[in-house]
Design a protein around this motif. Structure first.
Motif, PDB file in Angstrom:
ATOM      1  N   LEU A  21      14.784 -39.124 -11.968  1.00 24.28           N
ATOM      2  CA  LEU A  21      13.721 -38.521 -11.323  1.00 24.28           C
ATOM      3  C   LEU A  21      13.630 -37.796  -9.947  1.00 24.28           C
ATOM      4  CD1 LEU A  21      11.021 -41.297 -12.294  1.00 24.28           C
ATOM      5  CD2 LEU A  21      11.325 -39.032 -13.339  1.00 24.28           C
ATOM      6  N   SER A  63       4.922 -48.069 -10.201  1.00 23.27           N
ATOM      7  CA  SER A  63       5.172 -48.276 -11.798  1.00 23.27           C
ATOM      8  C   SER A  63       3.732 -48.750 -12.275  1.00 23.27           C
ATOM      9  CB  SER A  63       6.412 -48.992 -12.120  1.00 23.27           C
ATOM     10  OG  SER A  63       6.567 -49.325 -13.262  1.00 23.27           O
ATOM     11  N   ILE A  77       2.699 -42.669  -7.218  1.00 23.09           N
ATOM     12  CA  ILE A  77       2.610 -42.271  -8.610  1.00 23.09           C
ATOM     13  C   ILE A  77       3.154 -43.498  -9.273  1.00 23.09           C
ATOM     14  CG2 ILE A  77       3.978 -40.639 -10.238  1.00 23.09           C
ATOM     15  CD1 ILE A  77       4.384 -38.507  -8.183  1.00 23.09           C
ATOM     16  N   PRO A 136       4.617 -44.470 -12.790  1.00 19.10           N
ATOM     17  CA  PRO A 136       5.070 -43.748 -14.185  1.00 19.10           C
ATOM     18  C   PRO A 136       5.087 -44.955 -14.973  1.00 19.10           C
ATOM     19  CG  PRO A 136       6.863 -43.215 -12.558  1.00 19.10           C
ATOM     20  CD  PRO A 136       5.599 -44.280 -11.978  1.00 19.10           C
ATOM     21  N   ILE A 190       9.718 -43.474 -19.054  1.00 13.02           N
ATOM     22  CA  ILE A 190       9.945 -41.890 -18.755  1.00 13.02           C
ATOM     23  C   ILE A 190      11.532 -41.792 -19.539  1.00 13.02           C
ATOM     24  CG2 ILE A 190      10.470 -40.031 -17.482  1.00 13.02           C
ATOM     25  CD1 ILE A 190       7.545 -41.387 -17.101  1.00 13.02           C
ATOM     26  N   GLY A 222       7.228 -40.370 -21.627  1.00 15.09           N
ATOM     27  CA  GLY A 222       7.239 -39.231 -20.681  1.00 15.09           C
ATOM     28  C   GLY A 222       8.277 -38.512 -20.586  1.00 15.09           C
ATOM     29  N   GLU A 253       7.472 -34.049 -15.918  1.00 17.80           N
ATOM     30  CA  GLU A 253       6.184 -34.318 -15.782  1.00 17.80           C
ATOM     31  C   GLU A 253       5.781 -35.238 -14.476  1.00 17.80           C
ATOM     32  OE1 GLU A 253       4.375 -34.206 -20.368  1.00 17.80           O
ATOM     33  OE2 GLU A 253       5.719 -35.858 -19.711  1.00 17.80           O
ATOM     34  N   ILE A 254       6.553 -36.021 -14.219  1.00 20.38           N
ATOM     35  CA  ILE A 254       6.561 -36.675 -12.918  1.00 20.38           C
ATOM     36  C   ILE A 254       6.793 -35.709 -11.578  1.00 20.38           C
ATOM     37  CG2 ILE A 254       7.523 -38.726 -11.364  1.00 20.38           C
ATOM     38  CD1 ILE A 254       6.185 -39.357 -14.317  1.00 20.38           C
ATOM     39  N   THR A 309       3.702 -33.913 -11.137  1.00 20.64           N
ATOM     40  CA  THR A 309       2.488 -34.814 -10.489  1.00 20.64           C
ATOM     41  C   THR A 309       2.962 -34.592  -8.979  1.00 20.64           C
ATOM     42  OG1 THR A 309       2.399 -36.138 -12.520  1.00 20.64           O
ATOM     43  CG2 THR A 309       1.552 -37.138 -10.489  1.00 20.64           C
ATOM     44  N   GLU A 314      -1.482 -42.815 -12.312  1.00 16.76           N
ATOM     45  CA  GLU A 314      -0.824 -43.392 -13.468  1.00 16.76           C
ATOM     46  C   GLU A 314      -0.416 -42.125 -14.539  1.00 16.76           C
ATOM     47  OE1 GLU A 314      -3.332 -46.412 -14.744  1.00 16.76           O
ATOM     48  OE2 GLU A 314      -2.598 -47.728 -13.394  1.00 16.76           O
ATOM     49  N   ILE A 315       0.999 -42.036 -14.748  1.00 15.94           N
ATOM     50  CA  ILE A 315       1.164 -41.204 -15.668  1.00 15.94           C
ATOM     51  C   ILE A 315       2.270 -42.013 -16.690  1.00 15.94           C
ATOM     52  CG2 ILE A 315       2.687 -38.979 -16.016  1.00 15.94           C
ATOM     53  CD1 ILE A 315       0.302 -38.466 -14.178  1.00 15.94           C
ATOM     54  N   ASP A 316       1.396 -42.334 -17.684  1.00 16.34           N
ATOM     55  CA  ASP A 316       1.921 -43.434 -18.543  1.00 16.34           C
ATOM     56  C   ASP A 316       1.377 -43.075 -20.077  1.00 16.34           C
ATOM     57  OD1 ASP A 316      -0.833 -43.896 -18.870  1.00 16.34           O
ATOM     58  OD2 ASP A 316      -0.635 -45.822 -18.376  1.00 16.34           O
TER      59      ASP A 316
END
Length: 256
Positions: free
Chosen positions: A17, A154, A194, A196, A199, A225, A229-230, A233, A249-251
């Motif tokens: 990442l 996370s 962030i 995630p 991923i 993911g 995309e992270i 964000t 939250e990107i989950d």
């Protein structure tokens, strides 16, 4: 904050990442300072990041253990000197030492999480965030920079089996994010986090197909993911001047 001509520090920047974010920011004209412990990976990352940006961007790497106060202080001092200031930080460095808190069957305990495994994760994933965030803030304030700090948490921060150490650290990261946003706002520094979900990485690519399929089916979007995309964000947090003190939250809808 527009990323053009800004200096962004990324911990854990040698791969994964961290490297993906560095590549994304460089494409937008940001100068990049990568911190990691693996010099071989860092050298390759610098080449990739430099190639992704324009000829005017500056990219350097720094070897440092983020859990060691003296190393963090010296590294940020050097970055500040080399780049003439620090505008942003992504606290991305982290490790895993998964294991059950207590493993037992039929009343017989066979294993317990060691203090070493608990403390090592806290040292890197929480203390490291504290130290790097503190030093970045010091140089932003003294340099009169309206900066941004992004902490990687996370979805495990809410608790996850086999991750007592990791969940505790990632929950602490969110608490620090909110606290710093309140304390540093007067200095023009915004702070966000962030969180995630799963991923796609080299690790997930090596999973057994049935395990990967099960993970994908758990998500409403039906897939894992992507690192990009992270990075997207993180860019949003940098550029949205009204964003601070919150966690994104990107989950893929896993936590609802």
């Amino acid at each position: 904050m527009k990323l053009q001509d800004k200096t962004i520090v990324i911990t854990g920047g040698g791969q994964g990442l961290g490297l993906t974010m560095a590549l994304s920011f460089a494409k937008d004209g940001a100068n990049i300072a990568l911190i990691d412990l693996n010099e071989e990976l860092l050298k390759e990352s610098v080449k990739k990041v430099a190639a992704a940006g324009n000829e005017n961007i500056q990219v350097n790497y720094y070897l440092a253990n983020v859990s060691k106060e003296n190393e963090v202080e010296e590294t940020f001092q050097q970055i500040n000197k080399d780049f003439g200031g620090i505008d942003g930080l992504v606290n991305n460095a982290g490790i895993l030492r998964d294991g059950m808190f207590v493993k037992a069957k039929d009343g017989v305990v066979s294993k317990k999480m060691s203090l070493e495994n608990f403390q090592s994760v806290i040292d890197v994933n929480l203390t490291g965030v504290f130290l790097c965030g503190r030093e970045a803030a010091v140089h932003m304030i003294e340099g009169k920079k309206e900066g941004v700090i992004i902490n990687m948490s996370s979805i495990a921060r809410g608790g996850n089996m086999g991750q007592t150490n990791y969940a505790a650290a990632k929950a602490g990261v969110v608490a620090m994010t909110t606290t710093w946003a309140r304390e540093l706002g007067r200095h023009g520094i915004r702070v966000g986090a962030i969180a995630p979900g799963v991923i796609r990485t080299a690790m997930t690519d090596s999973m057994k197909p049935e395990m990967r399929d099960r993970l994908e089916k758990m998500k409403p979007v039906g897939r894992l993911g992507e690192a990009e995309e992270i990075a997207h964000t993180a860019k949003y947090i940098f550029e949205n001047e009204f964003f601070t003190g919150r966690v994104v939250e990107i989950d893929g809808g896993l936590c609802m």
